[in-house]
Design an enzyme around this catalytic site. Structure first.
Site, PDB file in Angstrom:
ATOM      1  N   GLY A  11      -6.549  -0.723   2.774  1.00 26.56           N
ATOM      2  CA  GLY A  11      -6.763  -0.737   1.328  1.00 26.56           C
ATOM      3  C   GLY A  11      -7.187  -2.130   0.877  1.00 26.56           C
ATOM      4  O   GLY A  11      -6.593  -3.120   1.300  1.00 26.56           O
ATOM      5  N   ARG A  72     -10.800   2.562   6.627  1.00 28.31           N
ATOM      6  CA  ARG A  72      -9.763   2.965   7.575  1.00 28.31           C
ATOM      7  C   ARG A  72     -10.520   3.605   8.723  1.00 28.31           C
ATOM      8  O   ARG A  72     -11.431   4.396   8.493  1.00 28.31           O
ATOM      9  CB  ARG A  72      -8.771   3.905   6.907  1.00 28.31           C
ATOM     10  CG  ARG A  72      -8.004   3.174   5.786  1.00 28.31           C
ATOM     11  CD  ARG A  72      -6.719   3.874   5.410  1.00 28.31           C
ATOM     12  NE  ARG A  72      -5.868   2.977   4.634  1.00 28.31           N
ATOM     13  CZ  ARG A  72      -5.857   2.920   3.295  1.00 28.31           C
ATOM     14  NH1 ARG A  72      -6.617   3.733   2.595  1.00 28.31           N
ATOM     15  NH2 ARG A  72      -5.054   2.080   2.668  1.00 28.31           N
ATOM     16  N   ASP A 103      -0.290  -4.081   7.507  1.00 28.53           N
ATOM     17  CA  ASP A 103       0.342  -4.014   8.829  1.00 28.53           C
ATOM     18  C   ASP A 103      -0.391  -3.090   9.805  1.00 28.53           C
ATOM     19  O   ASP A 103      -0.389  -3.337  11.007  1.00 28.53           O
ATOM     20  CB  ASP A 103       1.834  -3.677   8.736  1.00 28.53           C
ATOM     21  CG  ASP A 103       2.094  -2.357   8.061  1.00 28.53           C
ATOM     22  OD1 ASP A 103       1.152  -1.763   7.493  1.00 28.53           O
ATOM     23  OD2 ASP A 103       3.253  -1.895   8.102  1.00 28.53           O
ATOM     24  N   THR A 125      -2.820  -7.151   0.919  1.00 27.64           N
ATOM     25  CA  THR A 125      -2.427  -5.819   0.448  1.00 27.64           C
ATOM     26  C   THR A 125      -1.663  -5.953  -0.859  1.00 27.64           C
ATOM     27  O   THR A 125      -0.827  -6.859  -0.989  1.00 27.64           O
ATOM     28  CB  THR A 125      -1.562  -5.056   1.476  1.00 27.64           C
ATOM     29  OG1 THR A 125      -0.962  -3.926   0.829  1.00 27.64           O
ATOM     30  CG2 THR A 125      -0.450  -5.902   2.072  1.00 27.64           C
ATOM     31  N   ASP A 127       0.562  -4.036  -1.777  1.00 27.28           N
ATOM     32  CA  ASP A 127       1.909  -3.461  -1.608  1.00 27.28           C
ATOM     33  C   ASP A 127       3.005  -4.501  -1.324  1.00 27.28           C
ATOM     34  O   ASP A 127       4.184  -4.213  -1.494  1.00 27.28           O
ATOM     35  CB  ASP A 127       1.918  -2.453  -0.451  1.00 27.28           C
ATOM     36  CG  ASP A 127       0.986  -1.288  -0.678  1.00 27.28           C
ATOM     37  OD1 ASP A 127       0.498  -1.136  -1.819  1.00 27.28           O
ATOM     38  OD2 ASP A 127       0.727  -0.524   0.274  1.00 27.28           O
ATOM     39  N   ASP A 129       4.088  -5.288   1.472  1.00 24.51           N
ATOM     40  CA  ASP A 129       5.007  -4.696   2.450  1.00 24.51           C
ATOM     41  C   ASP A 129       4.857  -5.286   3.854  1.00 24.51           C
ATOM     42  O   ASP A 129       5.037  -4.591   4.846  1.00 24.51           O
ATOM     43  CB  ASP A 129       4.820  -3.166   2.487  1.00 24.51           C
ATOM     44  CG  ASP A 129       3.403  -2.764   2.864  1.00 24.51           C
ATOM     45  OD1 ASP A 129       2.514  -3.634   2.868  1.00 24.51           O
ATOM     46  OD2 ASP A 129       3.182  -1.579   3.159  1.00 24.51           O
ATOM     47  N   ARG A 171       2.584   2.581  -1.525  1.00 28.50           N
ATOM     48  CA  ARG A 171       2.773   3.431  -0.345  1.00 28.50           C
ATOM     49  C   ARG A 171       4.263   3.726  -0.170  1.00 28.50           C
ATOM     50  O   ARG A 171       4.845   4.366  -1.005  1.00 28.50           O
ATOM     51  CB  ARG A 171       2.162   2.757   0.886  1.00 28.50           C
ATOM     52  CG  ARG A 171       1.832   3.747   1.951  1.00 28.50           C
ATOM     53  CD  ARG A 171       0.655   3.418   2.827  1.00 28.50           C
ATOM     54  NE  ARG A 171       0.518   2.034   3.224  1.00 28.50           N
ATOM     55  CZ  ARG A 171      -0.392   1.620   4.086  1.00 28.50           C
ATOM     56  NH1 ARG A 171      -1.197   2.486   4.668  1.00 28.50           N
ATOM     57  NH2 ARG A 171      -0.505   0.352   4.389  1.00 28.50           N
TER      58      ARG A 171
HETATM   59  P1  ADP Z   1      -3.334  -1.454   6.231  1.00 33.49           P
HETATM   60  O1  ADP Z   1      -3.927  -2.460   7.143  1.00 33.49           O
HETATM   61  O2  ADP Z   1      -3.577  -1.766   4.788  1.00 33.49           O
HETATM   62  O3  ADP Z   1      -1.881  -1.165   6.548  1.00 33.49           O
HETATM   63  P2  ADP Z   1      -4.032   1.056   7.495  1.00 33.49           P
HETATM   64  O4  ADP Z   1      -2.639   1.367   7.903  1.00 33.49           O
HETATM   65  O5  ADP Z   1      -4.856   2.161   6.948  1.00 33.49           O
HETATM   66  O6  ADP Z   1      -4.136  -0.091   6.415  1.00 33.49           O
HETATM   67  O7  ADP Z   1      -4.782   0.454   8.785  1.00 33.49           O
HETATM   68  C1  ADP Z   1      -6.117   0.004   8.712  1.00 33.49           C
HETATM   69  C2  ADP Z   1      -6.790   0.241  10.032  1.00 33.49           C
HETATM   70  O8  ADP Z   1      -6.123  -0.496  11.067  1.00 33.49           O
HETATM   71  C3  ADP Z   1      -6.769   1.694  10.535  1.00 33.49           C
HETATM   72  O9  ADP Z   1      -7.773   2.473   9.977  1.00 33.49           O
HETATM   73  C4  ADP Z   1      -6.980   1.502  12.013  1.00 33.49           C
HETATM   74  O10 ADP Z   1      -8.337   1.268  12.308  1.00 33.49           O
HETATM   75  C5  ADP Z   1      -6.178   0.228  12.285  1.00 33.49           C
HETATM   76  N1  ADP Z   1      -4.817   0.591  12.718  1.00 33.49           N
HETATM   77  C6  ADP Z   1      -3.832   1.110  11.967  1.00 33.49           C
HETATM   78  N2  ADP Z   1      -2.732   1.372  12.698  1.00 33.49           N
HETATM   79  C7  ADP Z   1      -3.035   1.007  13.958  1.00 33.49           C
HETATM   80  C8  ADP Z   1      -2.301   1.034  15.197  1.00 33.49           C
HETATM   81  N3  ADP Z   1      -1.056   1.493  15.278  1.00 33.49           N
HETATM   82  N4  ADP Z   1      -2.935   0.568  16.298  1.00 33.49           N
HETATM   83  C9  ADP Z   1      -4.195   0.089  16.236  1.00 33.49           C
HETATM   84  N5  ADP Z   1      -4.924   0.048  15.099  1.00 33.49           N
HETATM   85  C10 ADP Z   1      -4.370   0.487  13.980  1.00 33.49           C
HETATM   86  O1  F6P Z   2      -2.002  -0.020   0.771  1.00 32.21           O
HETATM   87  C1  F6P Z   2      -2.566  -0.130  -0.487  1.00 32.21           C
HETATM   88  C2  F6P Z   2      -2.572   1.199  -1.194  1.00 32.21           C
HETATM   89  O2  F6P Z   2      -3.186   1.009  -2.465  1.00 32.21           O
HETATM   90  C3  F6P Z   2      -1.213   1.860  -1.350  1.00 32.21           C
HETATM   91  O3  F6P Z   2      -0.459   1.301  -2.402  1.00 32.21           O
HETATM   92  C4  F6P Z   2      -1.611   3.293  -1.558  1.00 32.21           C
HETATM   93  O4  F6P Z   2      -0.601   4.177  -1.117  1.00 32.21           O
HETATM   94  C5  F6P Z   2      -2.818   3.445  -0.700  1.00 32.21           C
HETATM   95  O5  F6P Z   2      -3.347   2.139  -0.485  1.00 32.21           O
HETATM   96  C6  F6P Z   2      -3.879   4.334  -1.279  1.00 32.21           C
HETATM   97  O6  F6P Z   2      -4.894   4.460  -0.344  1.00 32.21           O
HETATM   98  P1  F6P Z   2      -6.316   5.144  -0.665  1.00 32.21           P
HETATM   99  O7  F6P Z   2      -7.129   4.137  -1.395  1.00 32.21           O
HETATM  100  O8  F6P Z   2      -6.846   5.453   0.688  1.00 32.21           O
HETATM  101  O9  F6P Z   2      -6.029   6.351  -1.497  1.00 32.21           O
END
Ligand code: ADP
Ligand code: F6P
Length: 320
Positions: A11, A72, A103, A125, A127, A129, A171
């Site tokens: 995000g 993502r 994360d 982010t 969040d 978090d 989230r």
């Molecule tokens: P954020 O980084 O904001 O937490 P996401 O959880 O959607 O957002 O993760 C972003 C991208 O990071 C995912 O689309 C994927 O490409 C990669 N990713 C997420 N989780 C993993 C994981 N467990 N191992 C490797 N890559 C990951």
């Molecule tokens: O991680 C940032 C965030 O805005 C969260 O607060 C929310 O749950 C999520 O992303 C929404 O994701 P998307 O833009 O894919 O709907």
């Protein structure tokens, strides 16, 4: 390191542009080639990147969103996706990558580091978090946006003697809800980290404040709890106060970054490149109090998020 990449993933968050700017400028000024990778890990897998220079990042420090776009990318989590990414790194000569995201993105950065591409994570982010980091890039701006939006909601809520139930993002985390809830003086704040009972923590609180003359109410609910329509209906049925539900949604992710987020992003982006310059990878940059520090990604991902329970106590003690 002669060539590094920078990407934004997950995000988006206000301040990501300021972080990209800091990475590019620090890298270029240190004599490195800096490749801007579009759309996070998706761009890495598909080789969608370009060489950036000092001027590529002009006039972006004040802009929300991310000039590198974000995505993502589930393919990156497969063995073949990861292999494609590594092949691209070798083809382009990427010797390190700054990953700006949350994360999930850091898990990807950890996996790349383990396979010989040193990465440094920069927490971006709304969040907040990321357990190792007190303040993530975008959090301050999002809190201020929520405060501004809810102040507006409050105007009309007051005019109509209503109750507004407002869902804010985050989230699974309640940081935005708790801090913004305290800042707007919410009558009740519901977050996933604290056990709650609607009757006791919302309805009864409203009844008590009604007895002291209060006629309008704002209830803040974290996204991780949800159900704001049902809650507004229940409040109306049990208290007789006309109620409305609002889901703030993606308005919280946009907008010009606050001064705090711009400064933080500049510090973190700069620090990330200096780590790579010193040959250090598999790290996450973070804030600890007013210090910019860094942690091993494995250690950072193993830390547990903690909510400030004293803030929760204060919010409920004074919003009465
Ligand atoms: P954020 O980084 O904001 O937490 P996401 O959880 O959607 O957002 O993760 C972003 C991208 O990071 C995912 O689309 C994927 O490409 C990669 N990713 C997420 N989780 C993993 C994981 N467990 N191992 C490797 N890559 C990951
Ligand atoms: O991680 C940032 C965030 O805005 C969260 O607060 C929310 O749950 C999520 O992303 C929404 O994701 P998307 O833009 O894919 O709907």
């Amino acid at each position: 390191m002669k060539t590094i990449g920078v990407l934004t993933s997950g995000g988006d968050a206000p301040g990501m542009n300021a972080a990209v700017r800091a990475v590019v400028r620090t890298g270029c000024e240190s004599g490195m080639r800096v490749m801007g990778i579009r759309r996070g890990y998706s761009g890495l897998i598909h080789g969608d990147m370009y060489e950036m220079n000092l001027r590529s990042v002009s006039d972006i420090i004040h802009r929300g969103g991310t000039m590198l776009y974000s995505a993502r990318c589930p393919e990156f989590q497969t063995e073949s996706g990861m292999q494609k990414a590594i092949d691209v790194c070798h083809e382009v000569g990427l010797e390190g990558i700054v990953v700006i995201g949350g994360d999930g993105s850091f898990r990807g950065a950890r996996d790349l580091s383990m396979r010989g591409i040193p990465c440094v994570g920069v927490p971006g982010t709304i969040d907040n978090d990321i357990a190792c980091c007190d303040y993530t890039i975008g959090y301050d701006t999002a809190m201020n946006t929520i405060m501004d939006m809810v102040d507006r909601i409050r105007d009309t809520t007051e005019s109509h003697d209503r109750c507004s139930v407002v869902e804010v993002m985050g989230r699974k985390a309640g940081y935005l809800a708790l801090n913004a809830g305290l800042a707007i003086g919410a009558t009740a704040i519901l977050i996933p980290e604290v056990e709650y009972d609607i009757e006791r923590d919302v309805i009864e609180r409203m009844r008590r404040t009604q007895k002291t003359g209060k006629q309008h109410f704002v209830i803040i609910v974290a996204e991780g709890i949800g159900g704001v329509d049902a809650l507004a209906k229940r409040i109306q049925e049990t208290t007789g106060v006309e109620s409305r539900a609002t889901i703030l949604g993606h308005v919280q992710r946009g907008g010009s970054p606050s001064a705090r987020d711009r400064v933080l992003a500049s510090q973190m982006g700069n620090k990330a490149v200096h780590l790579l310059l010193n040959g250090v990878g598999n790290r996450v940059v973070a804030t600890k109090g007013d210090q910019i520090v860094d942690y091993d990604i494995f250690d950072a991902l193993n830390m547990k998020n903690q909510i400030d329970l004293d803030l929760y106590r204060i919010a409920h003690e004074i919003s009465i």
